[in-house]
Design an enzyme around this catalytic site. Structure first.
Site, PDB file in Angstrom:
ATOM      1  N   PRO A  77       0.802  -1.233   0.000  1.00  0.00           N
ATOM      2  CA  PRO A  77       0.000   0.000   0.000  1.00  0.00           C
ATOM      3  C   PRO A  77       0.832   1.278   0.000  1.00  0.00           C
ATOM      4  O   PRO A  77       1.897   1.340   0.617  1.00  0.00           O
ATOM      5  CB  PRO A  77      -0.822  -0.106   1.298  1.00  0.00           C
ATOM      6  CG  PRO A  77      -0.073  -1.068   2.150  1.00  0.00           C
ATOM      7  CD  PRO A  77       0.573  -2.043   1.207  1.00  0.00           C
ATOM      8  N   ASN A  78       0.317   2.246  -0.710  1.00  0.00           N
ATOM      9  CA  ASN A  78       0.875   3.603  -0.808  1.00  0.00           C
ATOM     10  C   ASN A  78       2.124   3.710  -1.672  1.00  0.00           C
ATOM     11  O   ASN A  78       2.627   4.806  -1.914  1.00  0.00           O
ATOM     12  CB  ASN A  78       1.154   4.201   0.590  1.00  0.00           C
ATOM     13  CG  ASN A  78      -0.108   4.318   1.413  1.00  0.00           C
ATOM     14  OD1 ASN A  78      -1.095   4.881   0.930  1.00  0.00           O
ATOM     15  ND2 ASN A  78      -0.110   3.790   2.620  1.00  0.00           N
TER      16      ASN A  78
ATOM     17  N   ARG B  39       5.737  10.807  -2.317  1.00  0.00           N
ATOM     18  CA  ARG B  39       5.446  10.454  -0.943  1.00  0.00           C
ATOM     19  C   ARG B  39       6.698  10.580  -0.077  1.00  0.00           C
ATOM     20  O   ARG B  39       7.679   9.875  -0.292  1.00  0.00           O
ATOM     21  CB  ARG B  39       4.969   9.004  -0.915  1.00  0.00           C
ATOM     22  CG  ARG B  39       4.741   8.462   0.457  1.00  0.00           C
ATOM     23  CD  ARG B  39       4.551   6.955   0.428  1.00  0.00           C
ATOM     24  NE  ARG B  39       4.332   6.478   1.774  1.00  0.00           N
ATOM     25  CZ  ARG B  39       4.488   5.225   2.165  1.00  0.00           C
ATOM     26  NH1 ARG B  39       4.856   4.303   1.297  1.00  0.00           N
ATOM     27  NH2 ARG B  39       4.279   4.886   3.406  1.00  0.00           N
TER      28      ARG B  39
ATOM     29  N   TYR C  56      11.703   8.164   1.351  1.00  0.00           N
ATOM     30  CA  TYR C  56      11.592   7.144   0.305  1.00  0.00           C
ATOM     31  C   TYR C  56      12.257   7.532  -1.012  1.00  0.00           C
ATOM     32  O   TYR C  56      12.234   6.750  -1.963  1.00  0.00           O
ATOM     33  CB  TYR C  56      10.111   6.807   0.065  1.00  0.00           C
ATOM     34  CG  TYR C  56       9.441   6.255   1.306  1.00  0.00           C
ATOM     35  CD1 TYR C  56       9.894   5.079   1.893  1.00  0.00           C
ATOM     36  CD2 TYR C  56       8.372   6.925   1.908  1.00  0.00           C
ATOM     37  CE1 TYR C  56       9.299   4.576   3.047  1.00  0.00           C
ATOM     38  CE2 TYR C  56       7.765   6.417   3.061  1.00  0.00           C
ATOM     39  CZ  TYR C  56       8.239   5.245   3.620  1.00  0.00           C
ATOM     40  OH  TYR C  56       7.648   4.744   4.755  1.00  0.00           O
TER      41      TYR C  56
ATOM     42  N   ASN D  36       7.595  -6.030  -1.101  1.00  0.00           N
ATOM     43  CA  ASN D  36       7.656  -4.914  -0.164  1.00  0.00           C
ATOM     44  C   ASN D  36       6.241  -4.780   0.394  1.00  0.00           C
ATOM     45  O   ASN D  36       5.379  -4.179  -0.252  1.00  0.00           O
ATOM     46  CB  ASN D  36       8.089  -3.619  -0.848  1.00  0.00           C
ATOM     47  CG  ASN D  36       8.194  -2.467   0.158  1.00  0.00           C
ATOM     48  OD1 ASN D  36       7.741  -2.593   1.305  1.00  0.00           O
ATOM     49  ND2 ASN D  36       8.775  -1.361  -0.265  1.00  0.00           N
TER      50      ASN D  36
ATOM     51  N   ALA E 195       3.204  -0.941   4.748  1.00  0.00           N
ATOM     52  CA  ALA E 195       2.678  -0.875   6.124  1.00  0.00           C
ATOM     53  C   ALA E 195       2.193  -2.232   6.628  1.00  0.00           C
ATOM     54  O   ALA E 195       2.217  -2.497   7.840  1.00  0.00           O
ATOM     55  CB  ALA E 195       1.565   0.153   6.203  1.00  0.00           C
TER      56      ALA E 195
ATOM     57  N   HIS F 259       4.046  -4.591   9.196  1.00  0.00           N
ATOM     58  CA  HIS F 259       3.997  -4.454  10.649  1.00  0.00           C
ATOM     59  C   HIS F 259       2.662  -4.880  11.246  1.00  0.00           C
ATOM     60  O   HIS F 259       2.475  -4.787  12.460  1.00  0.00           O
ATOM     61  CB  HIS F 259       4.288  -2.987  11.028  1.00  0.00           C
ATOM     62  CG  HIS F 259       5.375  -2.372  10.193  1.00  0.00           C
ATOM     63  ND1 HIS F 259       6.684  -2.822  10.246  1.00  0.00           N
ATOM     64  CD2 HIS F 259       5.360  -1.387   9.255  1.00  0.00           C
ATOM     65  CE1 HIS F 259       7.413  -2.118   9.377  1.00  0.00           C
ATOM     66  NE2 HIS F 259       6.632  -1.250   8.768  1.00  0.00           N
TER      67      HIS F 259
ATOM     68  N   ASP G 143       0.783 -15.545   6.686  1.00  0.00           N
ATOM     69  CA  ASP G 143       0.243 -16.893   6.492  1.00  0.00           C
ATOM     70  C   ASP G 143       0.200 -17.266   5.012  1.00  0.00           C
ATOM     71  O   ASP G 143       0.440 -18.417   4.651  1.00  0.00           O
ATOM     72  CB  ASP G 143      -1.166 -17.001   7.087  1.00  0.00           C
ATOM     73  CG  ASP G 143      -1.153 -17.099   8.614  1.00  0.00           C
ATOM     74  OD1 ASP G 143      -0.059 -17.174   9.201  1.00  0.00           O
ATOM     75  OD2 ASP G 143      -2.247 -17.092   9.204  1.00  0.00           O
TER      76      ASP G 143
ATOM     77  N   GLU H 243      11.916 -10.243   1.399  1.00  0.00           N
ATOM     78  CA  GLU H 243      11.235  -9.029   1.875  1.00  0.00           C
ATOM     79  C   GLU H 243      12.160  -7.840   1.662  1.00  0.00           C
ATOM     80  O   GLU H 243      13.331  -7.898   2.045  1.00  0.00           O
ATOM     81  CB  GLU H 243      10.918  -9.191   3.364  1.00  0.00           C
ATOM     82  CG  GLU H 243      10.301  -7.954   4.003  1.00  0.00           C
ATOM     83  CD  GLU H 243      10.135  -8.105   5.515  1.00  0.00           C
ATOM     84  OE1 GLU H 243      10.265  -9.230   6.041  1.00  0.00           O
ATOM     85  OE2 GLU H 243       9.906  -7.065   6.164  1.00  0.00           O
TER      86      GLU H 243
ATOM     87  N   HIS I  63      12.560  -3.368   1.701  1.00  0.00           N
ATOM     88  CA  HIS I  63      12.057  -2.045   2.071  1.00  0.00           C
ATOM     89  C   HIS I  63      13.024  -0.998   1.557  1.00  0.00           C
ATOM     90  O   HIS I  63      14.252  -1.191   1.631  1.00  0.00           O
ATOM     91  CB  HIS I  63      11.954  -1.899   3.596  1.00  0.00           C
ATOM     92  CG  HIS I  63      11.043  -2.908   4.203  1.00  0.00           C
ATOM     93  ND1 HIS I  63       9.681  -2.772   4.211  1.00  0.00           N
ATOM     94  CD2 HIS I  63      11.304  -4.106   4.787  1.00  0.00           C
ATOM     95  CE1 HIS I  63       9.134  -3.829   4.781  1.00  0.00           C
ATOM     96  NE2 HIS I  63      10.098  -4.655   5.135  1.00  0.00           N
TER      97      HIS I  63
ATOM     98  N   SER J  40      13.352   2.039   2.913  1.00  0.00           N
ATOM     99  CA  SER J  40      13.967   2.675   4.086  1.00  0.00           C
ATOM    100  C   SER J  40      14.497   1.604   5.030  1.00  0.00           C
ATOM    101  O   SER J  40      14.138   0.421   4.916  1.00  0.00           O
ATOM    102  CB  SER J  40      12.925   3.542   4.805  1.00  0.00           C
ATOM    103  OG  SER J  40      11.880   2.726   5.315  1.00  0.00           O
TER     104      SER J  40
ATOM    105  N   ARG K 167      13.867   3.520  12.322  1.00  0.00           N
ATOM    106  CA  ARG K 167      12.759   4.486  12.294  1.00  0.00           C
ATOM    107  C   ARG K 167      11.921   4.319  13.571  1.00  0.00           C
ATOM    108  O   ARG K 167      12.464   3.985  14.611  1.00  0.00           O
ATOM    109  CB  ARG K 167      11.952   4.267  11.009  1.00  0.00           C
ATOM    110  CG  ARG K 167      12.793   4.522   9.748  1.00  0.00           C
ATOM    111  CD  ARG K 167      11.984   4.352   8.494  1.00  0.00           C
ATOM    112  NE  ARG K 167      10.865   5.288   8.456  1.00  0.00           N
ATOM    113  CZ  ARG K 167       9.827   5.178   7.621  1.00  0.00           C
ATOM    114  NH1 ARG K 167       9.786   4.176   6.748  1.00  0.00           N
ATOM    115  NH2 ARG K 167       8.863   6.061   7.644  1.00  0.00           N
TER     116      ARG K 167
HETATM  117  C1  DQA Z   1       8.378   0.619   3.627  1.00  0.00           C
HETATM  118  C2  DQA Z   1       8.539   0.799   5.142  1.00  0.00           C
HETATM  119  C3  DQA Z   1       7.196   0.654   5.855  1.00  0.00           C
HETATM  120  O1  DQA Z   1       7.372   0.842   7.255  1.00  0.00           O
HETATM  121  C4  DQA Z   1       6.223   1.700   5.355  1.00  0.00           C
HETATM  122  O2  DQA Z   1       4.960   1.500   5.951  1.00  0.00           O
HETATM  123  C5  DQA Z   1       6.125   1.735   3.878  1.00  0.00           C
HETATM  124  C6  DQA Z   1       7.331   1.566   3.064  1.00  0.00           C
HETATM  125  C7  DQA Z   1       9.696   0.879   2.863  1.00  0.00           C
HETATM  126  O3  DQA Z   1       9.793   0.458   1.718  1.00  0.00           O
HETATM  127  O4  DQA Z   1      10.608   1.520   3.397  1.00  0.00           O
HETATM  128  O5  DQA Z   1       5.062   1.998   3.324  1.00  0.00           O
HETATM  129  O6  DQA Z   1       7.984  -0.719   3.372  1.00  0.00           O
END
Ligand code: DQA
Length: 148
Positions: free
Chosen positions: A10-11, A18, A23, A74, A77, A80, A87, A98, A100, A102, A107
């Site tokens: 998401p996002n 953003r 990022y 990735n 959010a 977490h 699952d 996995e 990310h 950042s 953080r």
């Molecule tokens: C993220 C880190 C996550 O904590 C955050 O919610 C994101 C982006 C990253 O790529 O750094 O949306 O996955």
């Protein structure tokens, strides 16, 4: 040729605009272009998806059992919060990497825990687009080691 499912959570469709201080300024399209370029070099086939809903990601992972050799994810959010995505990854039996952009470990406290990490082959974070590119290399390596 390994088939890799790439999932952006998401996002991430907002990348470029953003929170650029966290990022970076690269758009999701530009990241995907770099992934495709590297995939060509590594002789891998990618299916790239971005979903804002948890259920959409769970369904994608379940469907991937029929065609994918590995998952690059990735979870954003949902990293977490999502037992459902954890699952789904475990149920798929597919190796998952996995990533990310950042460094989630330096953080806010709530970002330090990943529900996905315990079912992933590994986690790469903190290197911006390079996290994805390193992750793709790792995913391809996992596929070739499972075939040998
Ligand atoms: C993220 C880190 C996550 O904590 C955050 O919610 C994101 C982006 C990253 O790529 O750094 O949306 O996955």
């Amino acid at each position: 040729m390994p088939n890799i499912l790439v999932i952006h959570g998401p996002n991430l469709q907002l990348l470029g605009r953003r929170e650029p201080e966290t990022y970076g300024t690269m758009t999701l399209d530009a990241i995907n272009q770099q992934l495709e370029n590297l995939a060509r070099e590594l002789d891998a086939h990618l299916r790239i998806e971005q979903h804002n809903s948890e259920g959409g990601i769970v369904s994608l992972i379940a469907e991937a059992m029929d065609w994918a050799d590995a998952i690059l994810i990735n979870p954003a959010a949902y990293t977490h919060t999502s037992v459902a995505i954890r699952d789904a990854v475990a149920a798929s039996g597919l190796p998952a990497v996995e990533v990310h952009l950042s460094n989630i470990h330096k953080r806010e406290e709530f970002r330090r825990h990943s529900f996905i990490a315990g079912v992933a082959s590994g986690q790469i974070c903190g290197f911006g687009v390079q996290s994805y590119l390193l992750g793709l290399r790792a995913a391809c390596n996992l596929c070739s080691s499972s075939h040998s």
